[in-house]
Design an enzyme around this catalytic site. Structure first.
Site, PDB file in Angstrom:
ATOM      1  N   TRP A 125       1.131  -0.924  -0.607  1.00 37.63           N
ATOM      2  CA  TRP A 125      -0.112  -0.094  -0.046  1.00 37.63           C
ATOM      3  C   TRP A 125       0.593   1.009  -0.158  1.00 37.63           C
ATOM      4  O   TRP A 125       0.110   2.271  -0.099  1.00 37.63           O
ATOM      5  CB  TRP A 125      -0.765  -0.238   1.231  1.00 37.63           C
ATOM      6  CG  TRP A 125       0.082  -0.558   2.699  1.00 37.63           C
ATOM      7  CD1 TRP A 125      -0.230  -1.791   2.764  1.00 37.63           C
ATOM      8  CD2 TRP A 125       0.531   0.278   3.366  1.00 37.63           C
ATOM      9  NE1 TRP A 125       0.996  -2.230   3.969  1.00 37.63           N
ATOM     10  CE2 TRP A 125       1.530  -1.051   3.664  1.00 37.63           C
ATOM     11  CE3 TRP A 125       1.417   1.609   3.901  1.00 37.63           C
ATOM     12  CZ2 TRP A 125       2.160  -0.497   5.296  1.00 37.63           C
ATOM     13  CZ3 TRP A 125       2.016   2.071   4.617  1.00 37.63           C
ATOM     14  CH2 TRP A 125       2.271   0.907   5.565  1.00 37.63           C
ATOM     15  N   LYS A 178      -2.825  -7.361  -8.202  1.00 38.48           N
ATOM     16  CA  LYS A 178      -3.721  -7.938  -7.039  1.00 38.48           C
ATOM     17  C   LYS A 178      -3.255  -6.779  -5.781  1.00 38.48           C
ATOM     18  O   LYS A 178      -1.896  -6.801  -5.678  1.00 38.48           O
ATOM     19  CB  LYS A 178      -3.327  -9.550  -6.139  1.00 38.48           C
ATOM     20  CG  LYS A 178      -4.643  -9.518  -5.103  1.00 38.48           C
ATOM     21  CD  LYS A 178      -5.228  -8.782  -4.430  1.00 38.48           C
ATOM     22  CE  LYS A 178      -3.939  -9.143  -2.750  1.00 38.48           C
ATOM     23  NZ  LYS A 178      -4.415  -8.051  -2.261  1.00 38.48           N
ATOM     24  N   GLU A 188      10.236  -8.320  -4.364  1.00 38.48           N
ATOM     25  CA  GLU A 188      10.856  -6.805  -3.650  1.00 38.48           C
ATOM     26  C   GLU A 188      10.538  -6.536  -2.690  1.00 38.48           C
ATOM     27  O   GLU A 188       9.391  -6.387  -2.208  1.00 38.48           O
ATOM     28  CB  GLU A 188      10.612  -5.825  -4.153  1.00 38.48           C
ATOM     29  CG  GLU A 188      11.149  -5.686  -5.719  1.00 38.48           C
ATOM     30  CD  GLU A 188      12.467  -5.032  -6.392  1.00 38.48           C
ATOM     31  OE1 GLU A 188      12.911  -4.629  -4.459  1.00 38.48           O
ATOM     32  OE2 GLU A 188      13.327  -5.647  -6.479  1.00 38.48           O
ATOM     33  N   LEU A 189      11.663  -7.409  -1.668  1.00 36.27           N
ATOM     34  CA  LEU A 189      10.951  -7.735  -0.020  1.00 36.27           C
ATOM     35  C   LEU A 189      11.310  -6.060   1.012  1.00 36.27           C
ATOM     36  O   LEU A 189      11.587  -5.004   0.493  1.00 36.27           O
ATOM     37  CB  LEU A 189      11.618  -9.039   0.211  1.00 36.27           C
ATOM     38  CG  LEU A 189      11.207 -10.179  -0.591  1.00 36.27           C
ATOM     39  CD1 LEU A 189      11.413 -11.050  -0.398  1.00 36.27           C
ATOM     40  CD2 LEU A 189       9.532  -9.998  -0.635  1.00 36.27           C
ATOM     41  N   GLU A 228      12.623  -5.060  10.686  1.00 38.78           N
ATOM     42  CA  GLU A 228      11.833  -3.669   9.440  1.00 38.78           C
ATOM     43  C   GLU A 228      10.931  -4.018  10.720  1.00 38.78           C
ATOM     44  O   GLU A 228       9.951  -4.371  11.264  1.00 38.78           O
ATOM     45  CB  GLU A 228      11.188  -4.721   8.498  1.00 38.78           C
ATOM     46  CG  GLU A 228      11.146  -3.564   7.809  1.00 38.78           C
ATOM     47  CD  GLU A 228      10.878  -3.491   6.447  1.00 38.78           C
ATOM     48  OE1 GLU A 228       9.751  -4.573   5.940  1.00 38.78           O
ATOM     49  OE2 GLU A 228      10.581  -3.232   5.068  1.00 38.78           O
TER      50      GLU A 228
END
Ligand code: NAD
Length: 494
Positions: A152, A176, A251-252, A385
């Site tokens: 988001w 999605k 992509e993390l 994180e």
């Protein structure tokens, strides 16, 4: 009545198969903005079928690469014409500053123009083999239906990083989006339709990760999954992709170091630290959440960062002078706050911030820009994180010690280096285990520059020419130009 948004499948707005919707809320005001279709497997099946049919249709497969480029360019134009509307939609949805989202939306057409230009530069090669009689050449083909799943924090930019190269290479897509930001991606599909993309080339199924994302990843007709999001979800998606031998680009997350040497311009470095961790309320994968300052400049840097952190204007993301908006949703706020409390329990000093800021007259998910000191690499607040406006600031003395500390992380997304020493800048760029290294800048990005997460920060490449090849497969064609009799059939040929 609350506005309802439906899926976009096969060039049409399509109501969810089981009739369910979910609410999307403005994180600054807590007002419900709209309801989006709560997609399930049936909707995903319909979207993948539409994308598969489009992939095989003459309307798409029969286009030249140059024509695909024209469509991408037209889509870029339409995004540019609608940039302000798209920016407002994203800011309302995720709480990021309107002027930040405007900047992103105004830059977005460049992604489409870049890949539009590349579409007809996808080439194979003529390959010399050991035989003069053999003509061997390679050709790059599209994969088929590509699924994209995104978070988001920058909904359209992150989606675009995937679909622009995928479409340039001739694939069709099922998108999605995050359940927190459905709106702009649906609008993107409408603009793609308006640009002239054939029906079924760009499809969107909205919904929750487990209900709409999971069936997309496991759909047997999916040729590739391109995912941006948390490392935990990425790991699950990679396992699913591996079981079915389909490609995945991931992509993390990150826990990026932002390093200030004693020869840096400390005033600039302090601004770089602020940009790294407080822009977008720290909700960026590349957040410079671990700040290492040489002990000769540690006090000055800490003072500058703390002073600026305390004066950051917090409030309505739509106001032109706001510098920090709310976090995107309630769980995000709870997570950030619990990490700051955990840090304090682990022995950290909450040097600035922590908790809800005073003087904000909106009910949303606001959190003060926070500085943690007395922290070290053994603490979870330094290892994990947080995805919020929380900087852990640590002193160091020697470069080797610093490198060991900076690289002592499961992540490897990005790193910042602040120094006036050219040799040191290049040395650090070489030795830091991160896919992107910025020197005397931070959070710079361009569709032309490839980026890749090292270690647990990802698999595969986004942006640049390299990214487009991720959406192709390579075929090797062998043609015998010798019309003579076939030689010994029991021996391998060159
Ligand atoms: P998330 O992993 O919770 O969700 C991301 C997306 O995956 C959402 O669309 C969600 O609905 C979907 N999803 C969740 N579970 C799923 C499942 N089982 N199967 C399929 N799809 C599923 O991540 P998030 O909280 O939305 O985003 C924040 C994360 O994204 C942070 O870790 C951040 O670092 C990362 N991120 C990375 C980059 C990058 O480029 N490396 C960019 C932005 C954000």
């Amino acid at each position: 009545m609350t506005e309802r948004l439906t899926h976009f499948i096969g060039g049409e707005h399509v109501a969810p198969a089981d009739g369910a919707y979910f609410a999307s809320t403005n994180p600054a005001t807590l007002e419900v903005l709209y309801e989006a279709a709560r997609g399930t497997e049936a909707d995903v099946n319909r979207a993948v079928a539409a994308a598969r049919a489009a992939f095989e249709s003459p309307a798409w497969a029969g286009l030249t690469a140059t024509k695909r480029g024209h469509l991408l360019r037209r889509l870029g134009d339409l995004i540019g014409e609608n940039a302000d509307e798209l920016a407002l939609m994203e800011s309302l949805d995720n709480g990021k500053l309107l002027r930040e989202m405007r900047g992103q939306m105004r830059a977005l057409p460049e992604y489409y123009y870049y890949y539009a230009g590349l579409a007809d530069k996808i080439q194979g090669a003529q390959v010399p083999t050991t035989s003069l009689e053999i003509l061997n050449y390679t050709q790059r083909e599209p994969l088929g239906v590509v699924g994209t799943i995104t978070p988001w924090n920058s909904p359209l930019t992150l989606t675009t990083s995937k679909i622009a190269p995928a479409l340039a290479a001739g694939n069709t897509v099922v998108i999605k989006p995050s359940e927190y930001t459905s709106r702009t991606v649906l609008r993107l599909a409408e603009l793609a339709d308006e640009a002239g993309f054939p029906a079924g080339v760009v499809n969107v199924v909205t919904g929750l990760g487990a209900e709409a994302g999971a069936p997309l990843v496991s759909h047997p007709d999916l040729a590739k999954i391109s995912f941006t999001g948390s490392t935990a979800t990425g790991s699950r998606i990679a396992a699913e992709a591996a079981a079915r031998f389909i490609g995945c680009t991931l992509e993390l997350g990150g826990k990026s170091p932002n390093i200030v040497f004693d020869d840096a311009d400390v005033s600039n470095a302090a601004m770089g630290v602020i940009a790294g961790i407080y822009a977008a309320a720290g909700q960026t994968c590349i957040a410079g959440s671990r700040v290492f300052a040489h002990k000769a400049v540690y006090d000055e840097l800490l003072e500058r960062v703390t002073e600026r952190a305390r004066s950051i204007r917090i409030g309505d993301p739509l106001a032109g002078d706001t510098e920090l908006g709310p976090l995107a949703f309630a769980d995000q706020l709870a997570k950030v706050d619990s990490y700051v409390k955990l840090g304090a329990e682990e022995g950290a000093t909450v040097h600035a911030g922590g908790g809800r800021p005073e003087g904000v007259d909106l009910p949303g998910y606001f959190y003060s820009p926070t500085v943690l000191t007395d922290v070290n690499n053994d603490m979870r607040v330094v290892r994990e994180e947080i995805f919020g406006p929380v900087a852990a600031i640590m002193p160091f003395e020697h470069e080797d010690e610093l490198l060991a500390l900076a690289n002592d992380t499961e992540y490897g997304l990005a790193a910042g280096v602040w120094t006036q020493n050219l040799a040191r800048a290049h040395r650090m760029a070489r030795r830091l285990e991160a896919g992107t290294v910025w020197v005397n800048t931070y959070r710079a990005m361009s569709p032309m520059s490839p980026r890749q997460g090292f270690k647990n920060s990802g698999v595969g490449i986004e942006h640049g020419i390299e990214s487009m090849y991720e959406y192709t497969r390579l075929k090797s064609v062998w043609i015998n130009t010798d019309e003579g009799p076939v030689a010994d059939p029991f021996v391998m040929r060159g």
